[in-house]
Design an enzyme around this catalytic site. Sequence first.
Site, PDB file in Angstrom:
ATOM      1  N   ASN A   1       0.833  -1.204   0.000  1.00 29.95           N
ATOM      2  CA  ASN A   1       0.000   0.000   0.000  1.00 29.95           C
ATOM      3  C   ASN A   1       0.871   1.260   0.000  1.00 29.95           C
ATOM      4  OD1 ASN A   1      -2.789   1.018   0.304  1.00 29.95           O
ATOM      5  ND2 ASN A   1      -2.097   1.813   2.286  1.00 29.95           N
TER       6      ASN A   1
ATOM      7  N   HIS B   1      -5.097   9.894  -1.806  1.00 20.04           N
ATOM      8  CA  HIS B   1      -5.403  11.124  -1.073  1.00 20.04           C
ATOM      9  C   HIS B   1      -5.193  12.252  -2.084  1.00 20.04           C
ATOM     10  CE1 HIS B   1      -5.774   9.150   2.765  1.00 20.04           C
ATOM     11  NE2 HIS B   1      -4.618   8.545   2.587  1.00 20.04           N
TER      12      HIS B   1
HETATM   13  O1  9MR Z   1      -5.997   8.807   9.338  1.00 22.68           O
HETATM   14  C1  9MR Z   1      -4.929   8.361  10.127  1.00 22.68           C
HETATM   15  C2  9MR Z   1      -4.723   9.292  11.313  1.00 22.68           C
HETATM   16  O2  9MR Z   1      -5.843   9.235  12.185  1.00 22.68           O
HETATM   17  C3  9MR Z   1      -3.470   8.923  12.062  1.00 22.68           C
HETATM   18  O3  9MR Z   1      -3.216   9.873  13.079  1.00 22.68           O
HETATM   19  C4  9MR Z   1      -2.298   8.862  11.089  1.00 22.68           C
HETATM   20  C5  9MR Z   1      -1.021   8.436  11.769  1.00 22.68           C
HETATM   21  O4  9MR Z   1      -1.022   7.090  12.037  1.00 22.68           O
HETATM   22  O5  9MR Z   1      -2.577   7.931  10.053  1.00 22.68           O
HETATM   23  C6  9MR Z   1      -3.677   8.312   9.293  1.00 22.68           C
HETATM   24  O6  9MR Z   1      -3.869   7.378   8.247  1.00 22.68           O
HETATM   25  C7  9MR Z   1      -2.819   7.268   7.308  1.00 22.68           C
HETATM   26  C8  9MR Z   1      -2.760   5.831   6.889  1.00 22.68           C
HETATM   27  O7  9MR Z   1      -2.587   4.995   8.000  1.00 22.68           O
HETATM   28  C9  9MR Z   1      -1.650   5.588   5.868  1.00 22.68           C
HETATM   29  N1  9MR Z   1      -1.794   6.489   4.747  1.00 22.68           N
HETATM   30  C10 9MR Z   1      -1.927   7.888   5.062  1.00 22.68           C
HETATM   31  C11 9MR Z   1      -3.074   8.101   6.046  1.00 22.68           C
HETATM   32  C12 9MR Z   1      -3.257   9.585   6.341  1.00 22.68           C
HETATM   33  O8  9MR Z   1      -2.136  10.078   7.009  1.00 22.68           O
END
Ligand code: 9MR
Length: 351
Positions: A198, A234
Amino acid sequence: MFCIFWTAAPQMVSASVGTISFPVPQFSAADTNLYQYLPFPMGASVGIGRMKNNAKYSEVVSKEFNSITAENVMKFRALHPAENTFNWADADYLVDFAQKNGKRLHGHTLNWYQYLPAWVTNFSGDSIAWENMLKTHIQTVVAHFKGKVTSWDVVNEYFNDDGTIRPSVWVKNLGPDYIARCFQYAHEADPDAILFYNDYGHEYSSAKRTAIANLVNSFKTRGVPIHGVGMQFHMTHTQSDANINAAMAFAAGTGLKVHISELDVRVNVNKVKHLIFTDAMALQQADRFRFVVKAYNTAIPKAQQFGITTWNVGDADSWVPSWQGAPDYPLPFDANYLRKPAYKAIIEGGK
Ligand code: 9MR
């Protein structure tokens, strides 16, 4: 059936975000769900706090989607906060919800350079101890969820945007090929799990696409078990058709399953402090959602369509505002879980 859906005299509600003034069809609980209008699974990532404490949120998740991803509770720090401690409670809550509501559960993520507990970042063992820690984490987690979690993001965000390997504690202590062993360990623990690599940026970085394609080819040649690529998506509402098409062509070309794994479309590219979400933004955003879904449905062969997942549900749930330090409205539902134009656009894209 589609006509009935849109002509069943829905309650017309002016969406409540910003200045959107045109009516968006809203439906009662008896109405049909988003996923039923799409020819592949349609998911959302979910936050555990809202799942437990916000009945409206869990109702929308259950009604509209047939696949869910844990936004945070299956990450390393959440599941494995101390060396000999695993904390299953929150993730098991989602397993239970998925089973009771007949939802597919996608696991996110077995290995990442972020969201690590201090005991890992401060770990002082030699390479054998690091390897053992990596293997123990992956195999304990995958074994725990065997038969309950359909698929895993095994490794997340291994590459930089320029296609080089991102520095991480894993690469530093285990060397770049540790990534192959992550997939092997996961496969050993659950041979039925569908295993994904991913990442983000496929829609703007050809260098990253090339790096991922090379990784996939090398895994295939070596017999490393990889079954899918997750493209996070995103996106901004100004992303071009050509870039989106390039990402889809790349993904189709891998021959693997393709998951649009974290879709959102942000509109506040200039990080305006008190941005009002205008009709024009809502329509431009809807147009991008429609285009992504259509491009996915058209370019990705049926057998490779794992589905599309939005990264959370309503605008107030999104990670984007805190990340960019400015408001945004990146999801198909508004802060009150009313359907935005993007919602209808997703259905149109899947036709
Ligand atoms: O949406 C997620 C956020 O709540 C967390 O604080 C952050 C850190 O772990 O991760 C965000 O999700 C991410 C995902 O796990 C991996 N791709 C990017 C996403 C947005 O940062």
